[in-house]
Design a protein around this motif. Structure first.
Motif, PDB file in Angstrom:
ATOM      1  N   PRO A  43      32.629  51.785  39.633  1.00  0.00           N
ATOM      2  CA  PRO A  43      33.400  51.136  38.572  1.00  0.00           C
ATOM      3  C   PRO A  43      34.441  50.137  39.055  1.00  0.00           C
ATOM      4  N   THR A  44      35.124  50.416  40.164  1.00  0.00           N
ATOM      5  CA  THR A  44      36.130  49.478  40.653  1.00  0.00           C
ATOM      6  C   THR A  44      35.484  48.189  41.130  1.00  0.00           C
ATOM      7  N   HIS A  45      34.386  48.294  41.867  1.00  0.00           N
ATOM      8  CA  HIS A  45      33.680  47.106  42.332  1.00  0.00           C
ATOM      9  C   HIS A  45      33.048  46.344  41.168  1.00  0.00           C
ATOM     10  N   THR A  46      32.514  47.084  40.193  1.00  0.00           N
ATOM     11  CA  THR A  46      31.921  46.428  39.030  1.00  0.00           C
ATOM     12  C   THR A  46      32.969  45.647  38.252  1.00  0.00           C
ATOM     13  N   ALA A  47      34.139  46.246  38.048  1.00  0.00           N
ATOM     14  CA  ALA A  47      35.207  45.563  37.321  1.00  0.00           C
ATOM     15  C   ALA A  47      35.642  44.300  38.060  1.00  0.00           C
ATOM     16  N   ALA A  48      35.738  44.371  39.389  1.00  0.00           N
ATOM     17  CA  ALA A  48      36.119  43.187  40.162  1.00  0.00           C
ATOM     18  C   ALA A  48      35.063  42.092  40.026  1.00  0.00           C
ATOM     19  N   SER A  49      33.790  42.471  40.031  1.00  0.00           N
ATOM     20  CA  SER A  49      32.718  41.487  39.855  1.00  0.00           C
ATOM     21  C   SER A  49      32.775  40.861  38.473  1.00  0.00           C
ATOM     22  N   ASP A  50      33.071  41.673  37.456  1.00  0.00           N
ATOM     23  CA  ASP A  50      33.213  41.138  36.102  1.00  0.00           C
ATOM     24  C   ASP A  50      34.320  40.088  36.040  1.00  0.00           C
ATOM     25  N   VAL A  69      46.343  33.091  39.570  1.00  0.00           N
ATOM     26  CA  VAL A  69      47.116  34.252  39.994  1.00  0.00           C
ATOM     27  C   VAL A  69      46.565  35.456  39.225  1.00  0.00           C
ATOM     28  N   VAL A  70      46.393  36.563  39.913  1.00  0.00           N
ATOM     29  CA  VAL A  70      45.841  37.769  39.293  1.00  0.00           C
ATOM     30  C   VAL A  70      46.865  38.897  39.426  1.00  0.00           C
ATOM     31  N   ALA A  71      47.159  39.558  38.309  1.00  0.00           N
ATOM     32  CA  ALA A  71      48.077  40.695  38.311  1.00  0.00           C
ATOM     33  C   ALA A  71      47.342  41.911  37.768  1.00  0.00           C
ATOM     34  N   GLY A  72      47.471  43.036  38.458  1.00  0.00           N
ATOM     35  CA  GLY A  72      46.814  44.259  38.019  1.00  0.00           C
ATOM     36  C   GLY A  72      47.769  45.425  38.051  1.00  0.00           C
ATOM     37  N   HIS A  73      47.684  46.281  37.036  1.00  0.00           N
ATOM     38  CA  HIS A  73      48.545  47.455  36.938  1.00  0.00           C
ATOM     39  C   HIS A  73      47.751  48.714  37.277  1.00  0.00           C
ATOM     40  N   ALA A  74      48.317  49.580  38.121  1.00  0.00           N
ATOM     41  CA  ALA A  74      47.718  50.874  38.451  1.00  0.00           C
ATOM     42  C   ALA A  74      46.281  50.678  38.943  1.00  0.00           C
ATOM     43  N   TRP A  75      45.280  51.306  38.295  1.00  0.00           N
ATOM     44  CA  TRP A  75      43.895  51.080  38.720  1.00  0.00           C
ATOM     45  C   TRP A  75      43.554  49.597  38.667  1.00  0.00           C
ATOM     46  N   GLY A  76      44.110  48.876  37.709  1.00  0.00           N
ATOM     47  CA  GLY A  76      43.893  47.435  37.651  1.00  0.00           C
ATOM     48  C   GLY A  76      44.371  46.740  38.908  1.00  0.00           C
ATOM     49  N   GLY A  77      45.355  47.320  39.608  1.00  0.00           N
ATOM     50  CA  GLY A  77      45.771  46.787  40.889  1.00  0.00           C
ATOM     51  C   GLY A  77      44.677  46.944  41.936  1.00  0.00           C
ATOM     52  N   ASN A  78      43.989  48.089  41.917  1.00  0.00           N
ATOM     53  CA  ASN A  78      42.850  48.275  42.814  1.00  0.00           C
ATOM     54  C   ASN A  78      41.762  47.250  42.526  1.00  0.00           C
ATOM     55  N   VAL A  79      41.509  47.026  41.239  1.00  0.00           N
ATOM     56  CA  VAL A  79      40.483  46.059  40.841  1.00  0.00           C
ATOM     57  C   VAL A  79      40.872  44.656  41.298  1.00  0.00           C
ATOM     58  N   ALA A  80      42.139  44.294  41.083  1.00  0.00           N
ATOM     59  CA  ALA A  80      42.612  42.969  41.480  1.00  0.00           C
ATOM     60  C   ALA A  80      42.557  42.799  42.995  1.00  0.00           C
ATOM     61  N   LEU A  81      42.924  43.840  43.741  1.00  0.00           N
ATOM     62  CA  LEU A  81      42.849  43.785  45.199  1.00  0.00           C
ATOM     63  C   LEU A  81      41.406  43.614  45.654  1.00  0.00           C
ATOM     64  N   GLN A  82      40.485  44.343  45.018  1.00  0.00           N
ATOM     65  CA  GLN A  82      39.070  44.217  45.376  1.00  0.00           C
ATOM     66  C   GLN A  82      38.572  42.799  45.106  1.00  0.00           C
ATOM     67  N   LEU A  83      39.009  42.218  43.987  1.00  0.00           N
ATOM     68  CA  LEU A  83      38.632  40.840  43.673  1.00  0.00           C
ATOM     69  C   LEU A  83      39.137  39.887  44.753  1.00  0.00           C
ATOM     70  N   ALA A  84      40.391  40.048  45.163  1.00  0.00           N
ATOM     71  CA  ALA A  84      40.960  39.161  46.180  1.00  0.00           C
ATOM     72  C   ALA A  84      40.271  39.340  47.525  1.00  0.00           C
TER      73      ALA A  84
END
Length: 295
Positions: free
Chosen positions: A93-100, A114-129
């Protein structure tokens, strides 16, 4: 502040068989010639929690998009993992969200948001970067993204025993709003109401989460597997780590922050003493100012 446009984002290829033109629900503030900003909510949350931050960013001239991830808020409950199909390659799910989100940026024509992510969204944003280092101009991790749940819990059952969401059986939206209002005296009424966007209201007035319970558990498992420290060296952009801290902050959190700052190429910690975990709801103006500083 300007009200957002409610839109669906994401190209057709994001869809699944039988779901033509499927995309992610989002809240858009499209005006402005400044650098665009993409906002990502946390686990079981929704894009509305970013409204006040987005309003400040929009007023400063930035196009802003706050996206509901799959199964959250206004987005369809499209699968984010193939684990039910033994013949399909495993997806997370984290990798899928980053791909989305990468696909959303491409569709929007955003070459360097600029990408900002909160909590799990931070993990998603980090994976995207980490996946698309040339795409992300700046990264704001709001009380998440550097946390390693796998360091704290050895397995999903143990983590679920502590972190499982509450049951809302018989709870009405009105009662929940009153409880949230009393528990968050420093929040605006709009921010409190945005939390109710995590839930859908039944015909009888009671509420239930948009995110299905089994899916919540699956994303928590993804967070246990996710290793932010393995991604730090792949991130090229400046990073802000916004951390809620206080007397009860565990040493583990400060250690993880210190390791993140040391491993990232260009990172800074901004502490919010006495801050809530939902810093973007509690202190939207300051959070917006910090995000804008990355543009």
């Amino acid at each position: 502040m300007q009200s957002p446009e409610l839109v669906t984002v994401g190209p057709k290829e994001l869809g699944f068989q039988g779901l033509d033109n499927w995309g992610l629900g989002a809240r858009s503030w499209p005006a402005g010639s400044g650098r665009p900003v993409l906002l990502v909510h946390g686990l079981a949350a929704n894009a509305r929690l970013w409204d006040e931050v987005a309003g400040h960013l929009s007023a400063a001239g930035h196009p802003v998009l706050a996206v509901d991830l799959r199964g959250h808020g206004s987005s369809a409950a499209v699968p984010d993992t193939d684990t039910d199909d033994p013949d399909a390659p495993a997806k997370d799910p984290t990798h899928t969200a980053a791909s989305d989100l990468a696909a959303v940026c491409d569709e929007q024509g955003w070459a360097a948001p600029v990408v900002a992510g909160h909590a799990w969204g931070g993990n998603v944003a980090l994976q995207l970067a980490a996946d698309r280092p040339a795409l992300v101009h700046g990264l704001a991790l709001v009380d998440g993204g550097w946390l390693h749940l796998g360091d704290q819990w050895p397995n999903l059952d143990d983590a679920w025993g502590v972190l499982a969401p509450p049951q809302f059986d018989g709870i009405t939206a009105e009662l929940l709003w009153s409880s949230l209002r009393a528990g968050h005296p420093g929040w605006s009424d709009d921010a409190v109401s945005a939390v109710l966007g995590n839930l859908q209201e039944r015909d009888d007035g009671t509420v239930t989460p948009w995110l299905e319970r089994d899916r919540h558990r699956g994303i928590l498992g993804s967070m246990l597997r996710h290793k932010p420290r393995a991604l730090y060296a792949l991130v090229r952009c400046p990073v802000l780590l916004l951390a809620a801290v206080g007397p009860s902050t565990p040493p583990r959190k400060r250690e993880q922050l210190a390791k993140a700052v040391a491993a990232l190429r260009n990172a800074e910690v901004v502490e919010f003493p006495g801050g809530d975990h939902d810093l973007h709801a509690q202190q939207p103006e300051r959070v917006a100012e910090l995000i804008a500083g990355l543009t």
